[in-house]
Design an enzyme around this catalytic site. Structure first.
Site, PDB file in Angstrom:
ATOM      1  N   HIS A   1      -3.208   7.077   1.629  1.00  0.00           N
ATOM      2  CA  HIS A   1      -3.752   5.874   1.310  1.00  0.00           C
ATOM      3  C   HIS A   1      -4.960   5.527   2.139  1.00  0.00           C
ATOM      4  O   HIS A   1      -5.349   5.707   3.134  1.00  0.00           O
ATOM      5  CB  HIS A   1      -2.733   4.769   1.689  1.00  0.00           C
ATOM      6  CG  HIS A   1      -3.436   3.414   1.667  1.00  0.00           C
ATOM      7  ND1 HIS A   1      -3.701   2.758   0.515  1.00  0.00           N
ATOM      8  CD2 HIS A   1      -3.155   2.302   2.801  1.00  0.00           C
ATOM      9  CE1 HIS A   1      -4.031   1.551   0.834  1.00  0.00           C
ATOM     10  NE2 HIS A   1      -3.788   1.278   2.012  1.00  0.00           N
TER      11      HIS A   1
ATOM     12  N   CYS B   1       0.649  -1.050   0.129  1.00  0.00           N
ATOM     13  CA  CYS B   1       0.047  -0.031  -0.002  1.00  0.00           C
ATOM     14  C   CYS B   1       0.881   1.281  -0.198  1.00  0.00           C
ATOM     15  O   CYS B   1       0.397   2.450  -0.433  1.00  0.00           O
ATOM     16  CB  CYS B   1      -0.675   0.063   1.060  1.00  0.00           C
ATOM     17  SG  CYS B   1      -1.931  -1.442   1.124  1.00  0.00           S
TER      18      CYS B   1
ATOM     19  N   ASN C   1     -10.348  -0.452   0.114  1.00  0.00           N
ATOM     20  CA  ASN C   1      -8.879  -0.227  -0.164  1.00  0.00           C
ATOM     21  C   ASN C   1      -8.284  -0.905  -1.466  1.00  0.00           C
ATOM     22  O   ASN C   1      -8.343  -2.166  -1.439  1.00  0.00           O
ATOM     23  CB  ASN C   1      -8.297  -0.954   0.982  1.00  0.00           C
ATOM     24  CG  ASN C   1      -6.762  -1.260   1.056  1.00  0.00           C
ATOM     25  OD1 ASN C   1      -5.871  -0.626   0.389  1.00  0.00           O
ATOM     26  ND2 ASN C   1      -6.251  -1.268   2.520  1.00  0.00           N
TER      27      ASN C   1
END
Length: 330
Positions: free
Chosen positions: A255, A114, A285
């Site tokens: 993020h 990520c 996500n």
């Protein structure tokens, strides 16, 4: 070589058409829209069909980014693909290069989960600053729906699929104002998409391991604790390098992991909610795709304007985390 400035001159994004809403997830696992949305901020996520590939999503996002930068694929010198879920473990960036017709571009994959987009941004910047390349295509893309356990409500509710891309170009003024990157392998076990081999005897007394991977596993409490502490710290460090204060930030672009993390980081930095970019509710996500996907949407919606100062941070498996401060446009 003369050090050159860097500008992010174009953006693009692509997501699968298929949506999976929280209500539909309740048919798979013991959960509800209320349970998911209050704990994560997510209401739906996009899922790639079996016929869709990471490279096709990445190429679609890349075409938009190249067009918005006002260049052509043949102008690209380097393609960096940040991903943890390639079509091919040997690398997918070259497949995207072929799809785009970017014939002169060097292409390779970069894996930092990520944090991948931020790590890729800093990596791309070094090639430009040192005069090696002039035009770099940076892509963040992941299809994590193929790597979650759809019976594990701790993880299957979180992830979605998508791709985002930006074009970085040499520029007379440097628009990448500051950055900082960190890693801590001692905490690797908190978030994994781990190798899981099966022992196999191929000849008498000759054993090998047949490779595969286990689904994503995560210790949510520890990941939250890590992000809440480390992300504000590293943004402060990047701001110090940029010789800027928090008050000079126009947008906080994190993020898109969990709305609670976004809110906590903003509060600890004293950044008001109206400066926080979030599209988590619609996409979940998307790992390395989340920052460029949210960036592109904000640009196309007219939120982010030329010369806006953006503080961005990626954080996740590794554990890895990083921050970059940049001005949008030339």
């Amino acid at each position: 070589m003369q050090n050159l400035g860097i500008a992010i001159t174009g953006s693009g994004s692509a997501v699968p058409e298929t949506s999976l809403h929280n209500e539909e997830l309740s048919q798979l696992v013991e959960t509800s829209d209320e349970w998911i949305s209050t704990r994560t901020g997510i209401r739906q996520r996009r899922l790639a069909l079996p016929t869709e590939s990471l490279s096709s999503l990445a190429a679609a996002a890349s075409r938009q980014a190249i067009a918005s930068a006002g260049i052509t694929a043949s102008d690209i010198d380097l393609i960096l693909l940040a991903t943890s879920t390639p079509d091919d473990l040997f690398g997918t960036a070259t497949k995207i290069q072929a799809e785009l017709g970017a014939n002169k571009a060097v292409a390779f994959d970069l894996t930092a989960a990520c944090s991948g987009f931020v790590f890729g941004l800093v990596t791309a910047a070094q090639f430009i600053r040192t005069g090696v390349y002039q035009n770099v295509l940076l892509i963040g893309a992941d299809i994590l729906s193929r790597w979650v356990d759809w019976q594990d409500r701790r993880t299957c509710v979180l992830f979605g699929d998508g791709a985002g891309a930006v074009v970085l170009q040499a520029n007379s003024s440097d628009r990448l104002l500051g950055f900082a990157l960190k890693s801590d392998g001692t905490q690797n076990h908190y978030l994994n998409l781990a190798y899981q081999g099966t022992a196999k005897e191929i000849l008498p007394n000759v054993k090998i391991t047949q490779g595969t991977y286990q689904p994503v596993t995560m210790n949510g409490k520890e990941v939250y604790r890590f992000a809440a502490q480390k992300v504000p710290e590293i943004i402060d460090k990047a701001l110090f390098e940029a010789q800027l204060t928090v008050d000079q930030i126009d947008w906080l672009l994190l993020h898109q992991a969990n709305q609670r993390i976004l809110d906590t980081v903003a509060q600890r930095l004293n950044i008001p909610a109206h400066k926080v970019i979030s599209n988590l509710a619609n996409y979940g996500n998307t790992s390395a795709a989340s920052i460029p996907l949210a960036l592109d949407e904000a640009v196309r919606e007219g939120k982010i304007k030329p010369n806006d100062i953006i503080a961005t941070s990626g954080f996740g498996a590794g554990l890895t985390w990083g921050a970059a401060i940049f001005q949008w446009g030339r």
